[in-house]
Design a protein around this motif. Structure first.
Motif, short mmCIF file in Angstrom:
data_model
loop_
_atom_site.label_atom_id
_atom_site.label_comp_id
_atom_site.label_asym_id
_atom_site.label_seq_id
_atom_site.Cartn_x
_atom_site.Cartn_y
_atom_site.Cartn_z
N ILE A 169 51.47 77.62 -9.73
CA ILE A 169 51.38 76.76 -10.89
C ILE A 169 50.52 77.36 -12.00
CG2 ILE A 169 49.35 75.43 -10.18
CD1 ILE A 169 50.86 72.91 -11.14
N SER A 170 49.64 78.31 -11.63
CA SER A 170 48.70 78.90 -12.58
C SER A 170 49.23 80.23 -13.12
CB SER A 170 47.33 79.12 -11.93
OG SER A 170 46.50 79.91 -12.75
N GLU A 171 49.56 80.26 -14.40
CA GLU A 171 50.04 81.50 -14.99
C GLU A 171 48.95 82.56 -15.04
OE1 GLU A 171 52.09 81.03 -18.67
OE2 GLU A 171 53.30 79.35 -17.97
N LYS A 172 47.70 82.15 -15.15
CA LYS A 172 46.62 83.13 -15.19
C LYS A 172 46.41 83.78 -13.82
CE LYS A 172 44.11 81.31 -19.16
NZ LYS A 172 42.82 80.85 -19.71
N MET A 173 46.58 83.01 -12.75
CA MET A 173 46.52 83.61 -11.41
C MET A 173 47.67 84.58 -11.23
SD MET A 173 43.89 82.28 -9.60
CE MET A 173 44.15 81.87 -7.88
N LEU A 174 48.85 84.21 -11.68
CA LEU A 174 50.00 85.09 -11.55
C LEU A 174 49.84 86.35 -12.40
CD1 LEU A 174 53.09 82.68 -11.48
CD2 LEU A 174 52.17 84.05 -9.60
N ALA A 175 49.11 86.24 -13.51
CA ALA A 175 48.87 87.43 -14.33
C ALA A 175 48.07 88.47 -13.56
CB ALA A 175 48.15 87.04 -15.62
N VAL A 176 47.12 88.00 -12.75
CA VAL A 176 46.36 88.91 -11.88
C VAL A 176 47.29 89.53 -10.85
CG1 VAL A 176 44.45 89.10 -10.25
CG2 VAL A 176 44.22 87.62 -12.25
N ALA A 177 48.19 88.72 -10.30
CA ALA A 177 49.15 89.23 -9.32
C ALA A 177 50.09 90.25 -9.95
CB ALA A 177 49.95 88.07 -8.72
N GLN A 178 50.52 90.00 -11.17
CA GLN A 178 51.40 90.95 -11.85
C GLN A 178 50.74 92.30 -12.03
OE1 GLN A 178 52.29 88.32 -15.18
NE2 GLN A 178 54.45 88.31 -14.59
N GLU A 179 49.46 92.30 -12.32
CA GLU A 179 48.73 93.55 -12.43
C GLU A 179 48.62 94.23 -11.07
OE1 GLU A 179 46.62 96.74 -13.97
OE2 GLU A 179 47.85 95.21 -14.95
N ARG A 180 48.40 93.46 -10.03
CA ARG A 180 48.31 94.01 -8.67
C ARG A 180 49.60 94.72 -8.27
NH1 ARG A 180 45.31 92.30 -4.08
NH2 ARG A 180 44.75 90.32 -5.04
N PHE A 181 50.74 94.14 -8.66
CA PHE A 181 52.04 94.67 -8.24
C PHE A 181 52.80 95.34 -9.38
CE2 PHE A 181 51.40 90.88 -5.42
CZ PHE A 181 51.23 91.59 -4.23
N ARG A 182 52.09 95.86 -10.35
CA ARG A 182 52.73 96.38 -11.56
C ARG A 182 53.71 97.52 -11.28
NH1 ARG A 182 47.53 98.07 -11.43
NH2 ARG A 182 47.07 100.29 -11.68
N ASN A 183 53.56 98.21 -10.18
CA ASN A 183 54.46 99.33 -9.86
C ASN A 183 55.49 98.98 -8.79
OD1 ASN A 183 53.11 101.11 -11.67
ND2 ASN A 183 51.53 101.48 -10.11
N ARG A 184 55.60 97.69 -8.47
CA ARG A 184 56.55 97.28 -7.43
C ARG A 184 57.74 96.57 -8.06
NH1 ARG A 184 54.25 97.92 -2.22
NH2 ARG A 184 56.39 97.49 -1.59
N GLU A 185 58.92 97.15 -7.88
CA GLU A 185 60.13 96.59 -8.48
C GLU A 185 60.70 95.43 -7.66
OE1 GLU A 185 62.92 99.72 -9.05
OE2 GLU A 185 61.70 100.76 -10.57
N ASN A 186 60.31 95.34 -6.42
CA ASN A 186 60.89 94.32 -5.53
C ASN A 186 60.06 93.04 -5.47
OD1 ASN A 186 58.83 95.75 -4.28
ND2 ASN A 186 59.70 95.55 -2.22
N VAL A 187 59.19 92.84 -6.46
CA VAL A 187 58.34 91.64 -6.53
C VAL A 187 58.63 90.90 -7.83
CG1 VAL A 187 55.99 90.75 -6.53
CG2 VAL A 187 56.54 92.80 -5.20
N ARG A 188 58.87 89.60 -7.71
CA ARG A 188 59.06 88.81 -8.93
C ARG A 188 58.13 87.61 -8.92
NH1 ARG A 188 63.07 84.64 -9.57
NH2 ARG A 188 63.72 83.73 -7.58
N PHE A 189 57.98 87.01 -10.09
CA PHE A 189 56.96 85.98 -10.28
C PHE A 189 57.59 84.75 -10.93
CE2 PHE A 189 55.32 90.23 -10.62
CZ PHE A 189 54.27 90.25 -9.73
N ARG A 190 57.20 83.58 -10.40
CA ARG A 190 57.66 82.31 -10.96
C ARG A 190 56.46 81.39 -11.18
NH1 ARG A 190 61.75 79.26 -7.34
NH2 ARG A 190 61.61 77.83 -9.11
#
Length: 237
Positions: free
Chosen positions: A74-95
């Protein structure tokens, strides 16, 4: 759920750094969840609900590097941290979304969650377990590393005392300690372990168990029945 989103938006950047000082026996706790997340395929489709910064997802990707992973929070800011963590992974998506209401999608081989579902009120927890079961493929697993109320007020109080002593023993400042207690009192809606296990059975899972418990902190595993495999093992086909 808006108050939950705001609360976790506020702590997104320091969330990971505090984990080991907030969660007793954290490595074994998460380790039990990863051990339980056993799938028959090396390329599972995984949904992480309440994924936050992606800590549990990162551990799952170590076990299943070729997995397709969806992080829902539910938290876009938490997901932003996750996006940085997985920035080089093509098989990860975020909702970004409220997993107690949005369509979970699927089918998945594994649905997991860590330290999130206890924020829901009982009726939403119960319904979520049903929706998770529906989102899983036959034979799929639901692994939930979460919190549970004591079975009696006596044990609930003992568990709180244990957790408070752990918080005091670490490097957190008094203000950080107070903020964690404030969030706990405001956001946590723990349910008894016995009730959670009953809800999982009622949701349609055929096999349910507990693979870890340290006072408040639990890891439950629920498996969705695979009718075709059952028929095969009984000689029906």
């Amino acid at each position: 759920m808006e108050h939950i989103r705001k609360a976790f938006d506020e702590v997104a950047t320091e969330y990971d750094a505090q984990r080991e000082y907030i969660i007793p026996d954290m490595r074994n706790y998460y380790g039990a969840a990863i051990w339980a997340a056993e799938t028959p395929t090396a390329t599972p489709a995984i949904l992480d609900i309440g994924a936050g910064t992606g800590l549990l997802s990162a551990l799952l990707l170590e076990k299943y590097p070729s997995a397709t992973l969806t992080l829902l929070d539910i938290s876009e800011k938490m997901l932003a941290v996750a996006q940085e963590r997985f920035r080089n992974r093509e098989n990860v998506r975020f909702r970004a979304g409220d997993y107690s209401r949005v369509d979970l999608g699927g089918p998945y081989d594994l649905v997991c969650s860590a330290l999130s579902i206890h924020h829901l009120v009982p009726e939403y927890k119960h319904r979520l377990f049903e929706r998770v079961c529906q989102a899983l493929s036959p034979g799929g697993l639901f692994v939930n590393a979460d919190q549970a109320e004591g079975e009696t007020p006596y044990f609930t109080e003992r568990y709180r005392e244990y957790w408070d002593e752990f918080l005091k023993s670490g490097p957190l400042t008094s203000s950080e300690h107070a903020e964690i207690l404030r969030r706990r009192d405001m956001l946590d809606k723990n349910e008894k372990l016995s009730v959670q296990l009953r809800w999982l059975h009622e949701a349609g899972f055929s096999e349910v168990d507990v693979v870890y418990r340290n006072r408040t902190f639990i890891v439950t595993v629920a498996r969705k029945e695979n009718p075709e495999k059952q028929k095969s093992s009984e000689g029906w086909i």
